[in-house]
Every structure is written in C-alpha cells, then in structure tokens.
Design a protein around this motif. Sequence first.
Motif, mmCIF file in Angstrom:
data_model
loop_
_atom_site.group_PDB
_atom_site.id
_atom_site.type_symbol
_atom_site.label_atom_id
_atom_site.label_comp_id
_atom_site.label_asym_id
_atom_site.label_seq_id
_atom_site.Cartn_x
_atom_site.Cartn_y
_atom_site.Cartn_z
ATOM 1 N N GLN A 158 0.735 -1.410 0.323
ATOM 2 C CA GLN A 158 -0.022 -0.114 0.088
ATOM 3 C C GLN A 158 0.862 1.265 -0.036
ATOM 4 O OE1 GLN A 158 -3.318 -0.244 -0.180
ATOM 5 N NE2 GLN A 158 -3.573 2.063 -0.225
ATOM 6 N N ALA A 159 1.967 1.265 0.740
ATOM 7 C CA ALA A 159 2.756 2.362 0.766
ATOM 8 C C ALA A 159 3.809 2.569 -0.653
ATOM 9 C CB ALA A 159 4.047 2.229 1.855
ATOM 10 N N ALA A 160 4.078 1.323 -1.207
ATOM 11 C CA ALA A 160 4.690 1.545 -2.576
ATOM 12 C C ALA A 160 3.656 2.173 -3.591
ATOM 13 C CB ALA A 160 4.874 -0.078 -3.028
ATOM 14 N N ARG A 161 2.299 1.724 -3.687
ATOM 15 C CA ARG A 161 1.250 2.355 -4.380
ATOM 16 C C ARG A 161 1.234 3.833 -4.189
ATOM 17 N NH1 ARG A 161 -0.947 -2.914 -3.533
ATOM 18 N NH2 ARG A 161 -2.177 -2.161 -2.185
ATOM 19 N N GLU A 162 1.232 4.235 -3.058
ATOM 20 C CA GLU A 162 0.851 5.650 -2.767
ATOM 21 C C GLU A 162 2.309 6.559 -2.673
ATOM 22 O OE1 GLU A 162 -0.455 5.646 1.218
ATOM 23 O OE2 GLU A 162 -2.279 4.460 0.844
ATOM 24 N N ARG A 182 13.954 -7.402 7.819
ATOM 25 C CA ARG A 182 13.567 -5.796 7.811
ATOM 26 C C ARG A 182 13.240 -5.446 6.479
ATOM 27 N NH1 ARG A 182 17.596 -3.489 10.577
ATOM 28 N NH2 ARG A 182 16.586 -3.549 12.427
ATOM 29 N N LEU A 183 12.195 -5.083 5.999
ATOM 30 C CA LEU A 183 11.739 -4.879 4.670
ATOM 31 C C LEU A 183 11.354 -3.165 4.694
ATOM 32 C CD1 LEU A 183 9.038 -7.840 4.141
ATOM 33 C CD2 LEU A 183 11.631 -7.926 3.755
ATOM 34 N N ARG A 184 11.838 -2.752 3.651
ATOM 35 C CA ARG A 184 11.783 -1.223 3.387
ATOM 36 C C ARG A 184 11.419 -1.247 2.016
ATOM 37 N NH1 ARG A 184 16.894 -0.843 6.129
ATOM 38 N NH2 ARG A 184 16.859 0.014 8.122
ATOM 39 N N VAL A 185 10.492 0.094 1.934
ATOM 40 C CA VAL A 185 10.005 0.159 0.549
ATOM 41 C C VAL A 185 10.066 1.736 0.274
ATOM 42 C CG1 VAL A 185 7.573 0.590 1.201
ATOM 43 C CG2 VAL A 185 8.188 0.026 -1.054
ATOM 44 N N ARG A 186 10.495 2.412 -0.959
ATOM 45 C CA ARG A 186 10.395 3.697 -1.060
ATOM 46 C C ARG A 186 10.281 3.766 -2.574
ATOM 47 N NH1 ARG A 186 15.355 5.420 -3.248
ATOM 48 N NH2 ARG A 186 17.203 3.852 -2.738
ATOM 49 N N PRO A 187 10.068 5.105 -3.056
ATOM 50 C CA PRO A 187 9.995 5.488 -4.381
ATOM 51 C C PRO A 187 11.378 5.489 -4.950
ATOM 52 C CG PRO A 187 8.631 7.162 -3.157
ATOM 53 C CD PRO A 187 9.347 6.153 -2.176
ATOM 54 N N LEU A 188 11.605 5.176 -6.101
ATOM 55 C CA LEU A 188 13.057 5.422 -6.754
ATOM 56 C C LEU A 188 13.449 6.852 -6.827
ATOM 57 C CD1 LEU A 188 15.690 3.794 -7.990
ATOM 58 C CD2 LEU A 188 14.478 4.015 -10.167
ATOM 59 N N VAL A 189 12.530 7.763 -7.311
ATOM 60 C CA VAL A 189 13.044 8.944 -7.488
ATOM 61 C C VAL A 189 12.597 9.967 -6.232
ATOM 62 C CG1 VAL A 189 12.777 10.758 -9.229
ATOM 63 C CG2 VAL A 189 13.005 8.396 -9.829
ATOM 64 N N ASN A 200 10.253 6.718 -13.735
ATOM 65 C CA ASN A 200 9.792 7.784 -12.744
ATOM 66 C C ASN A 200 8.835 7.236 -11.850
ATOM 67 O OD1 ASN A 200 8.023 7.087 -14.882
ATOM 68 N ND2 ASN A 200 7.336 9.418 -15.109
ATOM 69 N N LYS A 201 8.198 6.238 -12.029
ATOM 70 C CA LYS A 201 7.357 5.272 -11.120
ATOM 71 C C LYS A 201 7.900 4.304 -10.278
ATOM 72 C CE LYS A 201 2.937 7.339 -12.928
ATOM 73 N NZ LYS A 201 1.544 7.152 -13.506
ATOM 74 N N ALA A 202 9.210 3.867 -10.568
ATOM 75 C CA ALA A 202 9.757 2.695 -10.140
ATOM 76 C C ALA A 202 9.720 2.637 -8.542
ATOM 77 C CB ALA A 202 11.010 2.456 -10.697
ATOM 78 N N THR A 203 9.906 1.445 -7.953
ATOM 79 C CA THR A 203 9.886 1.448 -6.466
ATOM 80 C C THR A 203 10.942 0.471 -5.971
ATOM 81 O OG1 THR A 203 7.540 1.656 -6.209
ATOM 82 C CG2 THR A 203 8.575 0.964 -4.389
ATOM 83 N N VAL A 204 11.739 1.128 -5.129
ATOM 84 C CA VAL A 204 13.060 0.175 -4.467
ATOM 85 C C VAL A 204 12.345 -0.468 -3.182
ATOM 86 C CG1 VAL A 204 15.516 0.412 -3.610
ATOM 87 C CG2 VAL A 204 14.440 2.016 -5.413
ATOM 88 N N TRP A 205 12.869 -1.851 -3.299
ATOM 89 C CA TRP A 205 12.545 -2.532 -2.050
ATOM 90 C C TRP A 205 13.855 -3.143 -1.448
ATOM 91 C CZ3 TRP A 205 7.608 -4.382 -0.329
ATOM 92 C CH2 TRP A 205 6.558 -4.093 -1.359
ATOM 93 N N THR A 206 14.044 -3.024 -0.192
ATOM 94 C CA THR A 206 15.179 -3.749 0.464
ATOM 95 C C THR A 206 14.823 -4.751 1.467
ATOM 96 O OG1 THR A 206 15.338 -1.948 1.947
ATOM 97 C CG2 THR A 206 16.786 -1.669 -0.204
ATOM 98 N N VAL A 207 15.603 -5.888 1.375
ATOM 99 C CA VAL A 207 15.442 -6.900 2.535
ATOM 100 C C VAL A 207 16.591 -7.019 3.166
ATOM 101 C CG1 VAL A 207 14.563 -9.118 2.891
ATOM 102 C CG2 VAL A 207 13.568 -7.864 0.877
ATOM 103 N N GLU A 208 16.396 -6.792 4.392
ATOM 104 C CA GLU A 208 17.708 -6.911 5.500
ATOM 105 C C GLU A 208 17.659 -8.269 6.343
ATOM 106 O OE1 GLU A 208 20.478 -4.451 8.661
ATOM 107 O OE2 GLU A 208 18.685 -3.658 7.616
#
Length: 886
Positions: A158-162, A182-189, A200-208
């Motif tokens: 939901q956060a990625a879509r928003e 630990r999962l994180r999500v954020r906009p690429l740009v 311009n609408k890509a999303t970055v996911w990180t898994v630690e």
Amino acid sequence: MAIAEKSARPKAGTSQKPPVPRAVDRADRSGSTTMVLAVALVLVGAALFFLTIGRDNAYPYVIGLLAILSVVGVFSLFAYAAGILRFATEESRNDFTKAMVDSTPDAAVVTEPAGRVLYANPSYLELTGASGESDVRGVERAFSNAPEVSEAIYRLSQAAREGRRHQEEVRQPDGAGARWFRLRVRPLVRDGLPAPRGMNKATVWTVEDISRDRQNAESAFETLQKAIDFLDHAPAGFFSMEPNGEIAYMNATLAGWLDHDLAEVGPGGLALADILAADGAALLRTVTPAPGEVRTATFDLDLKKRGGEALPVRLLHKVAFAGDGTAGSSRTLVIHRGRGSDTGDSLRAAEVRFARFFNNSPLGISTVDKAGHVGRSNPIFARLSAELLPAGEIGPRSILSLVKDSSRPGLSQAIGEAAEGRGDLVPVDGALQGDANRFARFFVAPVDDPDQPGEAAIVYAVETTELRQLQEQFAQSQKMNAVGQLAGGVAHDFNNVLQAIIGHADLLLMNHKPADPSFNDITQIKQNANRAASLVRQLLAFSRKQTLRPQVIQLGDVLSDLSMLLRRSLGERVGLDMVHGRDLWPIRADVTQLEQVILNLAVNARDAMPDGGKLTIKTLNVAAADIRRYDSKDHPVEVPATDCVLIEVSDTGTGIPDEVVQKIFDPFFSTKEVGKGTGLGLSTVYGIVKQSGGYIFVDTAVGKGTTFRIFLPRHVEEAEEARPAVPAPPAALLVSGKIEAPAVEVTPAPAPPKPPQPARDDTGAGTILLVEDEDAVRAFASRALASRGYTVLEAASGVEALEVMEEAGGAVDLVVSDVVMPEMNGPTLLVELRKTNPDLKVIFVSGYAEDAFKKDLPEGSHFAFLPKPFSLKQLIEAVKEQIKKA
C-alpha cells in the motif's frame, strides 16, 4: 518462503560455496530507436532527391551533405576519446554506483507499478533462490507463501502504491527456528530530482536479514532480566534518582521494605519526597559537586514507609556530575539498620539512636573547621542552606556564606574561640542571606575528636525569624496600648476643659444678640472649641474609647452610598474601581465610623498618587479556613480562625518605606508637610477597626503601591436579635442596657374619642442631682439647668452625692453624674443610689466611651449616656427626655 530457505543454506554433501548469480538488469540500455529511424529516413530522402534533380545538379548537394557528415563524425571521435560520448553497451553501465548496489549484502530490488522487476542485485537473487531473469520475482510474490507476514506485506504494498516510505520487521519460520527480516520500500526518484527514462514510477525494495541482531537483542534482554532479578532480590535496597528528584528505578527489596508497589516507579510515579522527609532530601543534595567526576557520600537517615513509619537505613549515595558541575542521575545503595536486620547488636542500636537524634533534631547542626567550612550536617541545616543559597548552588562551602556581611565577624570569632577549646560561648545572633528579613541564633561548641582532625567546632543554628516577628508585634502592640492609654487620658482631660469652654460659650451666646459686637467673638471661641473636640474624638477613636453606635449592615450598600463622596474626594486624576463580592455576609459596625475609615484611607491613597492613579476598593467573604491565604513572610495576618468580611483598599501610588510602615498608626505621626495633616487619620482608622472587633494590615512596596486589608467579623443573628426594633433615642442621647418601650395607652372600645391634648412641656419641672468633680463643668451644667427652671443639687464626688441625696430625703427626679471621679466613681454611685430608689433615672456624662465603664455595672442596669463635650442644647434635651420617663 521455501525459496529463501533453500537458498540460505548450501546443499547437503557439498562443501563448496554455491556460485553467486549475476544481477538482473532489465532497464532500457539501448539508444533511441526513433532517432535511428529518423536519420535513416533523412538519408533515404536525400538520395531520392538527388536522383530527381539529376547527377549534374545534385553534385553540389552531395558534396555539402558529405561535408556535414564528416564534421559530425570527427567531433564524435573526439568526444568518444574524451569520454564524453559512450556507446550504449551492457559493459558501459557497470559504473561505480551500480557496482556498489550489486555488492551490498542487503537484498535490493526495483519494480514497476505492475510488479515487473527492473533490477535485482545478487543478494536478492540469493535470498529468494532465483537464478536469473527467468525466475526472479518481486517481494510481494516472494513472500506470499508466508501467512505470518501477509499483513506486513500488504502495508508495504500500500505504501509503494501511494509513493511513500515504509518499514516493517517480520518473522518467518525456517525449519526448526525462525528468521527475521527488515523490509523497506520507497520511491526510486525523490521529489525534485530527474528520473531515469522509464523509471519515474519505479519502487525500491530492500530486504535485510536481522536474525543475528534479534538473537543478540534477545540474549542481552535475557541477561538484563537475570541482572534485574539478581538486583531485585539482593539483600540490600537500591534506587536510582533523576536530577529532578523522580525515582527512576527501585528494586523489589526496597519496595518491600517501604510497602510500595513497583508499578508506582517510573515517570510521574514515586519521587524522593515520597520515601524521604523533605529535610532528608535536602541533605542528599549537599554532595560537593566535582565537574566531570563521580562522588559518593554516606548518610544515616530514616526512610518513610507508605504508612508513615520510619525505617532506619544507611545510604551509600553516588552522584555523577557533568562538566559544568551540574548533578546528573544518582545511584543509591540502601542498607537496612532497623530491627530484624542481620546486623542487629548494641552498637548498631546506638548508632541508629544517635542518627535519629542528629537527623530529627529541630536544630540545624553542622561541623565546621577553623575557617568555617562545613563538614557534616543534619537535614535541617541542609534545608536551611538550600533556602538561602542561590539557585543551582549545592551545599555551603562556608557557614559564613549563610549570613550577611554584618553578622560574619561575630560568627567567625565564635568559631575561632571554639577551635581554641574555649567553651560556654555566648550565642551569636545573625541576619541570614536573602531579600527577606530572616534571622538565626548560632550556638557554637568546641570539638575534641582525634578521629576528625578537620572539625574544629559544632554549630547549632536556630532560625529566630518568627520569634523576632512576634517580639516586634508584641512591642508594637505594647506601644500602641501605651499610646492609646495616654491618648485616652489626655482626651478625657481635654474633654473636661473643652466642656467648660463650649458650655460657658453657650451661656454667653444666650445673653448676646447677633447684632452684639461680642457675638462673633464668642461664636469663634465655640467653633474652635468644637474643632478641638473633633481632634479629641479622633484620639478617643485611636484609644478605642469613643462611643460607637453599632448596627447590622450590608457592606455593599454602605460603600455604594459612599461612592459619590469618594469620587469627589479623589478628584479627576484618580480613578475609582469598586469590586463587590457576591452575597456578602452582614457585619455589625457603626456606619458613620466605618465610612470615616474608608474616607481616611481613600484620602491617604489620593495623596500618595500626586501624578494620578487608580484606587481599588474590593470586598469579599473570607471563610475561616482561607484566612491564612493572606499570610506572607513580611506581613503575617494574625486573625483568629473565624469567618470575616474583607475590605481591601489598594492604590497604585508611591508605596510606604519600611522605616515608616511601623509608625503609620501612631497618633500625630505624619509624613506630610506642616499644616497639611494632623497625623490622626490612620490612627483613627486603627482605633475604629479595633473597637469594632476587626483587624487591619498593610502590605506595601515602594514604587508599586499600598494595600490596606480590613477583616471585620461576620455577624450571625441570634434569636433575641430577631425581635422588632424599638425606635432609637435622639442622637445626643444613647440609652444603654434594656431599652424601654414607650407606654401605650389602651382605650376601651365603647368610650368616645377624646379631643387631642397639647404636648406636655416638662422643661424645668423636677429636681436634679448634678455630680461632677470638675468645678468649671459643674458650674456650667448647674447654670444651664437652673436657667431652664430645674432645681439643681450639686455634689463634687460620689460620696458627697450620697450625703446630698440623704439630706433631700430621696426627693430627686434625675441624677446627672460624671463617670470618673475620686473616692467613688459613677457606676458605684448608681449601685448605691438604687439600693434605696430602684427606679431612679441616671444620665452618665463622660469623655470616655460608654463601653469603658459599662462592664462595671450590674447586668440589666438602666441608664442614659451623654458623651463630653456636649452643648447646652444637648444637655437640656437629654434631661428633658429622662424627666418625661420618670
């Protein structure tokens, strides 16, 4: 997540580390196809154009086109050599940034909104068990098989879509154990930055993988729990305190001793004052500060249990100080020293008794060296020091710093003599530091203790501020009483002199007509005698010996009626604000005298505001329990605990200096210029208020104004006071004791009405016995009564009056007697006369108030009273009124 579980461990039977897969990068790496097609179309168009115009005509154009292409090619070669221009190959995009992301141990993946993976680093591929582009999946799909993390994945999606950042920590079972991620999500740009083409609408996911961190935290928590358990059940108490006095931690042992619940410990819970008396808390703050160091001190004190019982303990108090000397958090070890402890013996019991004597003493006790530096001290001394020292300073370095400069030599000398072994030293009275007038008495004794070579003397400090205030109040009261007695005696003698002057002036005026040249002179004599009589009345008011006519009144109504007169008296430059309390209680006072009190205070306030200002008169009810609210250190309110009505008169004037405040109620004391005041204004106010059963106090500050507070007792109506009121006698005649109702003649119904009879004039009808020790007053009164036709018998004392009465055979209609006389006073004479003539009418005349002698008469005695000085007319009216009743 079966893939992640499989990829996390090497295959069984192999010792080789599995190969690390290459990163998946589906980002658009080719040049622009549109640009290539455009260039091709341009070249084909040019060729067709050349064929159309013919070879000869196309030659120049071909040469120009080749020249342009040559220049572009040359510049492209130079740009390529300089590194400005690069070919869009796969190898050219493995720059520093990409290499850093590829090599990071944390799994990273970039996805499109539709879920297509644009980039996945090797760590992500290894974590999810993917081998390349063919089977790589996004985070939502990779973790979709784990129901434990479904809710967290939903929130992240939901956060990625928003287009916002979000983070979750999830636990996933892994065989016999579990793994934490630990999962994180954020906009690429980020906002405001240019986006790569198509991203311009890509999303970055990180898994630690944080499994190890979780294991370490859980291990540390278990260790901490064990340490807390060990500390809680230790045989000694322990607590930690914040700088503000709040208990941050307390072990179970100490909580059990004090009968407190551990749930009470923490922010907003127990404070030091809850487990230690206020004086003991002050003692803990006397640890000498050492910037950047940790100091430890030992105290033998009593802790407070929940029920108030005392618990003798020894405190090992450790405080850490910051670089600027500010005290930080403290740690305190508590050793039980009471009954039931394991250290019980006679020595311990003696130490506990001594500690209690020392700590619970009402005296401040401290040891000092020869220079006066403080060593050990008890809680009372620590509290006194905390009150006197500037804010932030902890503990006095020298006892001399607690007293003002003027008191230091005497105290220093006493300590020096004690250090030399001298005993029986004279106590030293000293003024304590601070703005308030506080004092203390110091008793100094020598110390002979070889174990404490630095201690030269013991100082016992007793604060004497309240004692001094009581002494000053008593001295002031004694002075006021003495001055009042003197003023009352002088006023009495003056009244006799003025009575003779006014009386004989009236006799002269009877024999002189207004046209007579001497008439004006006699009138001036009488007017000035009346002015002198007014001053005498003020003296009597101060001495509380004037005649009051009290009645039950509503204070709000009285002040409302007085407001117009007050505004005229104050003038245009002084504003008047009257604030009345709601439902004011009734009071019993003389209305005229109460108005005089308010007027005197208002006029004084006006004179204290030469440049204008504001006068506020406030009234309100003050319950007995609220009287102490008006106390202050400099101006204590000494009023009995009873319901009162308060009159507060405040101005914004210049204020009254301290050296003047103690004298403002003294008669004839004035700060005004000569001729502008008699000095009797405030003394009159003081006397009227006191005689009315009230109290008056002043609160003033130079430059800020003055407030007078008058407390008058609430009047509670009794049953007998609820009877219908009887009309009062004339103003000049006050009948005391039981008021006789006028006789009412009842006419039988059948009798015909009688015609109205003319009023009977009893002037001159009767025999009067005049008793007065002052010859001049007796001569005036005798002539005045004889001039109206009365038969006057004279006597100069009470004893002589009895003789004259006996000679007249008791045939006397009225006795007019002075009160204060030699041999026998007026009240005694009344008692003797009524033994033989119980219905004899008596008029007392005196310069004192009626209440001054009424107590000497039997209860229920009837008499009339005429205050001196009186005029001839007032005397005749009083006698005539009593003759009518005879």
